[in-house]
Design a protein around this motif. Structure first.
Motif, PDB file in Angstrom:
ATOM      1  N   ASN A  80       0.823  -1.283  -0.095  1.00  0.00           N
ATOM      2  CA  ASN A  80      -0.283  -0.116  -0.107  1.00  0.00           C
ATOM      3  C   ASN A  80       0.969   1.105   0.121  1.00  0.00           C
ATOM      4  O   ASN A  80       1.754   1.263   0.443  1.00  0.00           O
ATOM      5  N   ASP A  81       0.400   2.334  -0.755  1.00  0.00           N
ATOM      6  CA  ASP A  81       1.265   3.490  -0.875  1.00  0.00           C
ATOM      7  C   ASP A  81       0.365   4.587  -1.348  1.00  0.00           C
ATOM      8  O   ASP A  81      -0.719   4.377  -1.807  1.00  0.00           O
ATOM      9  N   GLN A  82       0.551   5.869  -0.989  1.00  0.00           N
ATOM     10  CA  GLN A  82       0.094   7.024  -1.455  1.00  0.00           C
ATOM     11  C   GLN A  82       0.189   7.286  -3.036  1.00  0.00           C
ATOM     12  O   GLN A  82      -0.378   7.908  -3.599  1.00  0.00           O
ATOM     13  N   ALA A  83       1.353   6.573  -3.670  1.00  0.00           N
ATOM     14  CA  ALA A  83       1.435   7.016  -5.078  1.00  0.00           C
ATOM     15  C   ALA A  83       1.832   5.418  -5.520  1.00  0.00           C
ATOM     16  O   ALA A  83       2.220   4.470  -4.898  1.00  0.00           O
ATOM     17  N   SER A  84       2.260   5.496  -7.001  1.00  0.00           N
ATOM     18  CA  SER A  84       2.522   3.944  -7.289  1.00  0.00           C
ATOM     19  C   SER A  84       4.215   3.901  -7.609  1.00  0.00           C
ATOM     20  O   SER A  84       4.804   4.982  -6.904  1.00  0.00           O
ATOM     21  N   ASP A  85       4.930   3.107  -8.147  1.00  0.00           N
ATOM     22  CA  ASP A  85       6.112   2.808  -8.043  1.00  0.00           C
ATOM     23  C   ASP A  85       6.608   2.652  -6.688  1.00  0.00           C
ATOM     24  O   ASP A  85       7.412   3.765  -6.094  1.00  0.00           O
ATOM     25  N   LEU A  86       6.206   1.489  -6.185  1.00  0.00           N
ATOM     26  CA  LEU A  86       6.526   1.212  -4.595  1.00  0.00           C
ATOM     27  C   LEU A  86       7.712   0.305  -4.714  1.00  0.00           C
ATOM     28  O   LEU A  86       7.711  -0.795  -5.151  1.00  0.00           O
ATOM     29  N   VAL A  87       8.807   0.542  -4.024  1.00  0.00           N
ATOM     30  CA  VAL A  87      10.281  -0.299  -3.565  1.00  0.00           C
ATOM     31  C   VAL A  87       9.513  -1.513  -3.128  1.00  0.00           C
ATOM     32  O   VAL A  87       9.760  -2.444  -3.410  1.00  0.00           O
ATOM     33  N   ASP A  88       8.660  -1.495  -2.257  1.00  0.00           N
ATOM     34  CA  ASP A  88       8.137  -2.475  -1.300  1.00  0.00           C
ATOM     35  C   ASP A  88       7.666  -3.640  -2.407  1.00  0.00           C
ATOM     36  O   ASP A  88       7.966  -4.905  -2.013  1.00  0.00           O
ATOM     37  N   THR A  89       6.908  -3.174  -3.195  1.00  0.00           N
ATOM     38  CA  THR A  89       6.180  -4.268  -4.285  1.00  0.00           C
ATOM     39  C   THR A  89       7.321  -4.792  -5.017  1.00  0.00           C
ATOM     40  O   THR A  89       7.166  -6.099  -5.276  1.00  0.00           O
ATOM     41  N   ASN A  90       8.231  -4.142  -5.643  1.00  0.00           N
ATOM     42  CA  ASN A  90       9.221  -5.010  -6.421  1.00  0.00           C
ATOM     43  C   ASN A  90      10.144  -5.675  -5.684  1.00  0.00           C
ATOM     44  O   ASN A  90      10.689  -6.737  -6.108  1.00  0.00           O
ATOM     45  N   THR A  91      10.394  -5.251  -4.376  1.00  0.00           N
ATOM     46  CA  THR A  91      11.275  -6.016  -3.527  1.00  0.00           C
ATOM     47  C   THR A  91      10.494  -7.422  -3.321  1.00  0.00           C
ATOM     48  O   THR A  91      11.354  -8.517  -3.220  1.00  0.00           O
ATOM     49  N   LEU A  92       9.473  -7.411  -2.920  1.00  0.00           N
ATOM     50  CA  LEU A  92       8.529  -8.803  -2.841  1.00  0.00           C
ATOM     51  C   LEU A  92       8.282  -9.497  -3.856  1.00  0.00           C
ATOM     52  O   LEU A  92       8.422 -11.054  -3.514  1.00  0.00           O
ATOM     53  N   ARG A  93       8.087  -8.694  -4.870  1.00  0.00           N
ATOM     54  CA  ARG A  93       7.847  -9.552  -6.134  1.00  0.00           C
ATOM     55  C   ARG A  93       9.062 -10.180  -6.525  1.00  0.00           C
ATOM     56  O   ARG A  93       9.439 -11.553  -7.244  1.00  0.00           O
ATOM     57  N   GLY A  94      10.339  -9.745  -6.277  1.00  0.00           N
ATOM     58  CA  GLY A  94      11.559 -10.010  -6.602  1.00  0.00           C
ATOM     59  C   GLY A  94      12.103 -11.163  -5.672  1.00  0.00           C
ATOM     60  O   GLY A  94      12.869 -12.134  -6.290  1.00  0.00           O
ATOM     61  N   MET A  95      11.395 -11.428  -4.637  1.00  0.00           N
ATOM     62  CA  MET A  95      11.556 -12.568  -3.932  1.00  0.00           C
ATOM     63  C   MET A  95      10.508 -14.021  -4.466  1.00  0.00           C
ATOM     64  O   MET A  95      10.566 -14.710  -3.868  1.00  0.00           O
ATOM     65  N   GLY A  96       9.811 -13.532  -5.449  1.00  0.00           N
ATOM     66  CA  GLY A  96       8.872 -14.554  -6.060  1.00  0.00           C
ATOM     67  C   GLY A  96       7.595 -14.558  -5.528  1.00  0.00           C
ATOM     68  O   GLY A  96       6.854 -15.641  -5.781  1.00  0.00           O
ATOM     69  N   PHE A  97       7.150 -13.654  -4.731  1.00  0.00           N
ATOM     70  CA  PHE A  97       5.708 -13.601  -4.205  1.00  0.00           C
ATOM     71  C   PHE A  97       4.546 -13.072  -4.929  1.00  0.00           C
ATOM     72  O   PHE A  97       5.079 -12.199  -5.900  1.00  0.00           O
ATOM     73  N   ASP A  98       3.620 -13.521  -5.033  1.00  0.00           N
ATOM     74  CA  ASP A  98       2.192 -13.029  -5.631  1.00  0.00           C
ATOM     75  C   ASP A  98       1.979 -11.775  -4.811  1.00  0.00           C
ATOM     76  O   ASP A  98       1.457 -11.714  -3.749  1.00  0.00           O
ATOM     77  N   VAL A  99       2.078 -10.647  -5.450  1.00  0.00           N
ATOM     78  CA  VAL A  99       1.896  -9.246  -4.952  1.00  0.00           C
ATOM     79  C   VAL A  99       0.839  -8.255  -5.609  1.00  0.00           C
ATOM     80  O   VAL A  99       1.169  -7.813  -6.667  1.00  0.00           O
ATOM     81  N   GLY A 100      -0.035  -7.961  -4.898  1.00  0.00           N
ATOM     82  CA  GLY A 100      -0.869  -7.059  -5.285  1.00  0.00           C
ATOM     83  C   GLY A 100      -0.817  -5.691  -4.644  1.00  0.00           C
ATOM     84  O   GLY A 100      -0.233  -5.513  -3.612  1.00  0.00           O
ATOM     85  N   GLU A 101      -0.977  -4.675  -5.339  1.00  0.00           N
ATOM     86  CA  GLU A 101      -0.613  -3.096  -4.840  1.00  0.00           C
ATOM     87  C   GLU A 101      -1.872  -2.149  -4.764  1.00  0.00           C
ATOM     88  O   GLU A 101      -2.510  -2.140  -5.758  1.00  0.00           O
ATOM     89  N   VAL A 102      -1.978  -1.705  -3.828  1.00  0.00           N
ATOM     90  CA  VAL A 102      -3.123  -0.825  -3.456  1.00  0.00           C
ATOM     91  C   VAL A 102      -2.469   0.787  -3.539  1.00  0.00           C
ATOM     92  O   VAL A 102      -1.699   0.999  -2.447  1.00  0.00           O
ATOM     93  N   ALA A 103      -2.528   1.527  -4.606  1.00  0.00           N
ATOM     94  CA  ALA A 103      -2.042   2.813  -4.601  1.00  0.00           C
ATOM     95  C   ALA A 103      -2.779   4.013  -4.771  1.00  0.00           C
ATOM     96  O   ALA A 103      -3.975   3.752  -5.246  1.00  0.00           O
ATOM     97  N   GLY A 104      -2.204   5.109  -4.490  1.00  0.00           N
ATOM     98  CA  GLY A 104      -3.003   6.473  -4.477  1.00  0.00           C
ATOM     99  C   GLY A 104      -3.683   6.752  -3.241  1.00  0.00           C
ATOM    100  O   GLY A 104      -4.280   7.817  -3.114  1.00  0.00           O
ATOM    101  N   ALA A 105      -3.937   5.701  -2.067  1.00  0.00           N
ATOM    102  CA  ALA A 105      -4.438   5.936  -0.999  1.00  0.00           C
ATOM    103  C   ALA A 105      -4.086   4.928  -0.001  1.00  0.00           C
ATOM    104  O   ALA A 105      -3.870   3.986  -0.355  1.00  0.00           O
ATOM    105  N   CYS A 106      -4.377   5.237   1.238  1.00  0.00           N
ATOM    106  CA  CYS A 106      -4.068   4.165   2.293  1.00  0.00           C
ATOM    107  C   CYS A 106      -5.499   3.142   2.233  1.00  0.00           C
ATOM    108  O   CYS A 106      -6.508   3.235   1.315  1.00  0.00           O
ATOM    109  N   PHE A 107      -5.078   2.078   2.701  1.00  0.00           N
ATOM    110  CA  PHE A 107      -6.031   0.997   2.718  1.00  0.00           C
ATOM    111  C   PHE A 107      -7.610   1.527   3.330  1.00  0.00           C
ATOM    112  O   PHE A 107      -8.530   1.011   2.724  1.00  0.00           O
ATOM    113  N   CYS A 108      -7.411   2.275   4.250  1.00  0.00           N
ATOM    114  CA  CYS A 108      -8.597   2.870   4.817  1.00  0.00           C
ATOM    115  C   CYS A 108      -9.664   3.755   4.002  1.00  0.00           C
ATOM    116  O   CYS A 108     -10.554   3.679   3.893  1.00  0.00           O
TER     117      CYS A 108
END
Length: 370
Positions: free
Chosen positions: A41-69
Motif C-alpha cells: 500500500n502506498d500513497q503513490a505508485s512505483d513502490l519499492v516494497d512491491t518490487n522487492t517482494l515480487r523479486g522474492m517470487g511472491f504474488d503481490v498486489g498493490e493498492v496505490a493512490g491512498a491508504c487501505f482505509c
C-alpha cells in the motif's frame, strides 16, 4: 465450511521493517505448503516494497493512490484478484507507514462485511527503535513535530502485539529501556523482541499470529485534525529512472551512493527522514539500499552483487520537508553519484506531494462482539 483466507496485517511507522517482516512470514507460510498472497500500500505508485517482494517470487498486489482505509474497496478487489488460479490460504497486508486507526477502518469493516471470506489474525505493530525511543521518551532533538509523533503513538495504542524490531542493532540496555517504555505507556500489550533481518523472534511472531481470539478490537479515540496535520508534515516522493552506461557499473554501489548522498544533503538542511529506499532491477536481479532515520547508517539491505550496463531504479523518499525541495535533493543526489560512476540517467516518472486528509471508506465505532 467455505474456505476462509487468513488475513494478517502488519502495521508500523515508516521504516519500521514491515516489508522485511512480511517477506520472512511469507517464506515461512510457503514452506508450510500454504498459498500466500501479499498486498502492499502506498500513497503513490512505483513502490519499492512491491518490487522487492515480487523479486522474492511472491504474488503481490498493490493498492496505490491512498491508504487501505481510504481505498477499502480496492483493497478487497486486490485481495480477490491475487492468484486467481489458486486461492490464497494467507494474505499478508502492509499498510502505509504514516497511517493509523486501522482497526476501526480496515480490520473491523472486513470482520463485519466479509466475515465469510476472511479470518482475521491478531494485529501486530512494529516499533522502529530509532524514532520510537525518542518519541516515547519525548526527547526529540529534531525531526518530527508532535503531530507526526502522534501517529506513531496511536499506531502502538491499537496494536494487539508490539514488535520491537532491529534488536540486532541495539545494546541490551537499549532493548530493556524500550521494553520498559512500552510496558509503562502501553500496559497489557504483549511484546516480542525481534530482528526481521536475522529472523530472531519470527517463530514467536508466527505462534502469536496463529491464535484465534478477541483480537483487532482496539478502536482508537483519535483526533483526525492532528492525524491529518501529522501526515501532511511529510514530503512524499516516488521516482523511477533508467540508468545506462557504456561500461559496467556496480549496481549496489550506485544505490548505496544515492541514499548516502541524500542523507548528507538532508543532514546539511537539518531535515529528518522517515524512510529512504532505492531499488535497482536488472535481468532478474535486484538490490535495495535504505535509511530509516537521521541517526542511523545507510544499509544495503538486499545486495544484488551485480554489475550492469543498464538498470531500472525506483526511489521512495519520505522526509519532513516540502516535496519540491525533496525532489530537488533527490535529483541532485542521483546526478552526483551518476557523475562519479560515469552513468547516464533519465527520470521516467516522479510523483511528489504531501498526503491529503484521510477520509476512510468505513469507520466502525463498535467492534464485532461488543
Amino acid at each position: 465450511m467455505a474456505h476462509r483466507i487468513r488475513y494478517i496485517m502488519i502495521g508500523g511507522f515508516l521504516g519500521a521493517g514491515k516489508t522485511t517482516t512480511l517477506g520472512k512470514l511469507a517464506a515461512h507460510y510457503r514452506e508450510q505448503g500454504l498459498n500466500v498472497g501479499i498486498v502492499t500500500n502506498d500513497q503513490a505508485s512505483d513502490l519499492v516494497d512491491t518490487n522487492t517482494l515480487r523479486g522474492m517470487g511472491f504474488d503481490v498486489g498493490e493498492v496505490a493512490g491512498a491508504c487501505f482505509c481510504c481505498n477499502f474497496n480496492e483493497l478487497i478487489d486486490t485481495m480477490g484478484n491475487l492468484s486467481a488460479e489458486q486461492r490464497p490460504d494467507v494474505i499478508l497486508a502492509e499498510p502505509v507507514g504514516s497511517c493509523t486507526d486501522l482497526v476501526a477502518t480496515v480490520i473491523q469493516p472486513i470482520k463485519q462485511l466479509f466475515d465469510a471470506e476472511f479470518d482475521i489474525a491478531p494485529y501486530p505493530v512494529i516499533l522502529k527503535p530509532s524514532h520510537g525511543i525518542r518519541i516515547l521518551k519525548n526527547e526529540q532533538r529534531r525531526g518530527f513535530s508532535p503531530k507526526a509523533e502522534y501517529i506513531l503513538k496511536k499506531q502502538l495504542e491499537e496494536a494487539d502485539l508490539i514488535l520491537i524490531n532491529r534488536i540486532d542493532e541495539l545494546t541490551n540496555e537499549e532493548i530493556e529501556e524500550i521494553s520498559a517504555l512500552c510496558d509503562q505507556q502501553l500496559p497489557g500489550t504483549p511484546l516480542i523482541r525481534m530482528s526481521a533481518k536475522t529472523g530472531s523472534g519470527i517463530p514467536e511472531l508466527v505462534e502469536f499470529l496463529s491464535q484465534d481470539g478477541d483480537f483487532g478490537k482496539k478502536i482508537l479515540d483519535i483526533d483526525y485534525d492532528i492525524y491529518a496535520d501529522g501526515e501532511a508534515e511529510l514530503g512524499w516522493l516516488n521516482s523511477s529512472l533508467t540508468l545506462t552506461s557504456e561500461n559496467e557499473f556496480d549496481l549496489d554501489s550506485f544505490l548505496f551512493g544515492v541514499v548516502e548522498t541524500l542523507q548528507t544533503k538532508l543532514e546539511e538542511a537539518n531535515l529528518e527522514p522517515a524512510h529512504l529506499k532505492a531499488i535497482g532491477l536488472w535481468e532478474g536481479f535486484f538490490g535495495v539500499a535504505n535509511l530509516i532515520s537521521s541517526d542511523t547508517k545507510v544499509e544495503l539491505s538486499l545486495p544484488s552483487n551485480q554489475k550492469a550496463r543498464t538498470s531500472e531504479v525506483i526511489i521512495n523518499a519520505r522526509v519532513a520537508c516540502d516535496p519540491e525541495l525533496l525532489e530537488t535533493l533527490v535529483n541532485e543526489a542521483v546526478a552526483d553519484v551518476a557523475a562519479k560512476q560515469d552513468v547516464n540517467f533519465e527520470f521516467r516518472q516522479t510523483q511528489r506531494f504531501r498526503p491529503g486528509r484521510p477520509v476512510p471508506t468505513h469507520r466502525v465505532s463498535t467492534p464485532v462482539g461488543s
